[in-house]
Enzyme design. Structure first.
Site, PDB file in Angstrom:
ATOM      1  N   LYS A  79       2.535   6.729  -0.666  1.00  0.00           N
ATOM      2  CA  LYS A  79       1.643   6.354  -1.773  1.00  0.00           C
ATOM      3  C   LYS A  79       2.438   6.336  -3.071  1.00  0.00           C
ATOM      4  O   LYS A  79       3.305   7.198  -3.287  1.00  0.00           O
ATOM      5  CB  LYS A  79       0.485   7.363  -1.858  1.00  0.00           C
ATOM      6  CG  LYS A  79      -0.590   6.978  -2.865  1.00  0.00           C
ATOM      7  CD  LYS A  79      -1.756   7.964  -2.818  1.00  0.00           C
ATOM      8  CE  LYS A  79      -2.856   7.586  -3.802  1.00  0.00           C
ATOM      9  NZ  LYS A  79      -4.002   8.511  -3.752  1.00  0.00           N
ATOM     10  N   SER A 154      -8.543   6.481  -3.246  1.00  0.00           N
ATOM     11  CA  SER A 154      -7.512   5.721  -3.902  1.00  0.00           C
ATOM     12  C   SER A 154      -6.306   5.400  -3.016  1.00  0.00           C
ATOM     13  O   SER A 154      -5.537   4.502  -3.351  1.00  0.00           O
ATOM     14  CB  SER A 154      -7.030   6.496  -5.131  1.00  0.00           C
ATOM     15  OG  SER A 154      -6.445   7.726  -4.761  1.00  0.00           O
ATOM     16  N   SER A 178      -9.588  10.873  -1.480  1.00  0.00           N
ATOM     17  CA  SER A 178      -8.714   9.697  -1.425  1.00  0.00           C
ATOM     18  C   SER A 178      -7.841   9.533  -0.191  1.00  0.00           C
ATOM     19  O   SER A 178      -7.234   8.488  -0.018  1.00  0.00           O
ATOM     20  CB  SER A 178      -7.819   9.658  -2.654  1.00  0.00           C
ATOM     21  OG  SER A 178      -8.573   9.167  -3.723  1.00  0.00           O
TER      22      SER A 178
END
Ligand code: GLN
Length: 485
Positions: A79, A154, A178
């Site tokens: 990420k 996210s 997330s």
């Protein structure tokens, strides 16, 4: 079956027996990226050349007879809010568009020491604020099960890349859901570890008291393998817990005879799609057939979870994001008149709407006139929510809920309605508020073929219990189904 479709633990065996090389595997994953990435848009930065180089180095070490970890030679996506030395880390924000960290996050040191091959950096909501990856400054990511739909957020890129087989496993971060929420929407497994078990050093801060890095994979064993590598005490993170962590993958066990599962009635009420609700209840029934003992429980403060989460997380975000002032690093506005104007223009131009909304909300709830009414109350509720969980964990080992109230929605469907977007986090935020671990495993597909997730929540540091329970369920359900792309 192509190499890129296989699970990490199978690939690990094949690498160990020298049936395949890591260079071969890494090339297979990059070929896959080339063929589907224009449909999925999971990546912000690709790391192909370095990845092939690392893979070849690992292959050489293996041939030389070196002792290597289970993850050695496995392609992993990261990420884009996890600092990677020498590799651009944007947080999907204009503010950090050209930022190249001079240091590695602790998890990155651990992953590279374990020999993981880094495929690239994955798309996300700007500064991890969002539930759909539509808040990325660069582009939205698409759900591999239906590219008209969101992958969740996210960590949307982390979930979509794994579901689309553009990475074997990935790292995400979870402040209010997330990791678990996109895992649920994309039909993969995602683990949010206990607060303090994985170092946050080098994770770009959103809400420091809630943020935690964790793994996503196509099966429970892969997630367990990655968690075994990243968990551990770190002197660079003052909130890191000082304790020993097991080798989760080696200890994985599908025996759930006698496992006590709690079903909190507040998580099955209004707002939960009937299909999702039924699928979760069916999953729990299946576990009951394997010897689990199910009982209904109550967590009455769940109603207040979303408000306290959005108050606490925005308060911390407003303070954490004060560092983006155009002075030290990142974006600086071009035209300005003096210092204060430079700050204002830099922040107005560099941050997107959602990030500004959180900064304003956070500053407001911390302001002297409103602190008692909002922030303090939210912190009191946090204590109550934790207390309710703690008392339930005297009687049950895990708590089962839906991960998200619905299956994936259409891109653009909720963008004009932040409250509707926030409501998708109703089942996940309590876990962060209480600092607990939780896992999402795919449990059903609706009539459009979209995945739904079962969330299992555990008491602090009971990751092994959660992984075992999820593994047992995965053995029953058959696990990951590859989307058509
Ligand atoms: N969707 C939640 C939010 O927008 C959670 C985000 C996260 O876990 N990083 O705050």
């Amino acid at each position: 079956m192509e190499l890129y479709e296989k699970n990490a633990w199978e690939l690990s065996e094949m690498l160990k027996s020298k049936e395949i090389s890591s260079a071969e595997l890494t090339r297979s994953v990059f070929d896959r990226i080339k063929s589907v990435e224009d449909k999925v848009d999971a990546y912000l930065t690709l790391n192909e050349e370095n990845a092939i180089e690392t893979a070849s180095e690992i292959d050489k070490k293996r041939l030389a007879g070196d002792q290597l970890s289970d993850l050695a030679g496995i392609p992993v996506g990261i990420k884009d809010n996890i600092s990677t030395k020498g590799l651009r880390t944007t947080c999907a924000s204009k503010m950090l568009e050209n930022y190249v960290p001079p240091f590695n996050a602790t998890v990155m040191d651990k992953m590279t020491n374990a020999g993981a091959v880094i495929t690239g950096k994955l798309n996300m909501d700007e500064f991890a604020m969002g539930s759909s990856t539509e808040n990325s400054y660069f582009k939205p990511t698409r759900n591999p099960f239906d590219t008209e739909r969101i992958p969740g957020g996210s960590s949307g890129g982390s979930a979509a890349s794994v579901a689309a087989c553009e990475a074997v496993v990935s790292l995400g971060s979870d402040t209010g859901g997330s990791i678990r929420q996109p895992a649920s929407y994309c039909g993969v497994v995602g683990l949010k570890p206990t607060y303090g078990s994985v170092s946050r050093y080098g994770l770009v801060a959103f809400a420091s008291s809630l943020d935690q890095i964790g793994p996503l994979g196509r099966c429970v064993k892969d997630v367990a393998m990655v968690q075994s590598v990243i968990a551990g005490h770190d002197g660079m993170d003052a909130t890191s817990a000082y304790r020993e962590y097991p080798d989760y993958a080696a200890a994985l066990n599908a025996d759930i005879d006698g496992l006590r599962i709690g079903l909190p009635k507040e998580y099955f009420g209004e707002g939960i799609d009937p299909f999702v609700k039924q699928s979760v209840l069916n999953a729990v029934k299946e576990m009951e057939k394997q010897g689990a003992v199910v009982k209904e429980i109550s967590l009455p403060s769940t109603d207040y979870a979303l408000s306290s989460y959005y108050i606490i997380s925005s308060a911390e975000a407003s303070s954490n994001l004060a560092r983006y002032d155009g002075v030290r690093y990142g974006f600086r506005a071009e035209n300005y008149d003096g210092l204060v104007d430079m700050y204002e223009r830099t922040r107005s131009e560099g941050f997107g709407d959602e990030v500004k909304r959180r900064i304003m909300l956070g500053t407001f709830v911390l302001s002297s006139g409103f602190y008692d009414a909002y922030y303090k109350k939210a912190k009191l509720l946090q204590r109550r929510i934790l207390g309710e969980f703690t008392s339930q964990f005297r009687d049950v080992d895990v708590i089962a809920t839906p991960t998200v109230p619905t299956t994936a929605f259409k891109i653009g469907e909720n963008t004009d309605d932040p409250l509707k977007m926030y409501a998708t986090d109703i089942c996940t935020v309590t876990v962060n508020i209480a600092g607990l671990p939780a896992i999402s495993v795919p449990c059903a597909y609706d009539e459009k073929g979209l995945p739904a997730g079962l969330q299992l929540i555990g008491n602090k540091f009971t990751e092994q219990t959660l992984l075992n329970a999820a593994y047992a369920y995965e053995c029953i359900s058959g696990g990951f189904r590859k989307p058509e792309l």
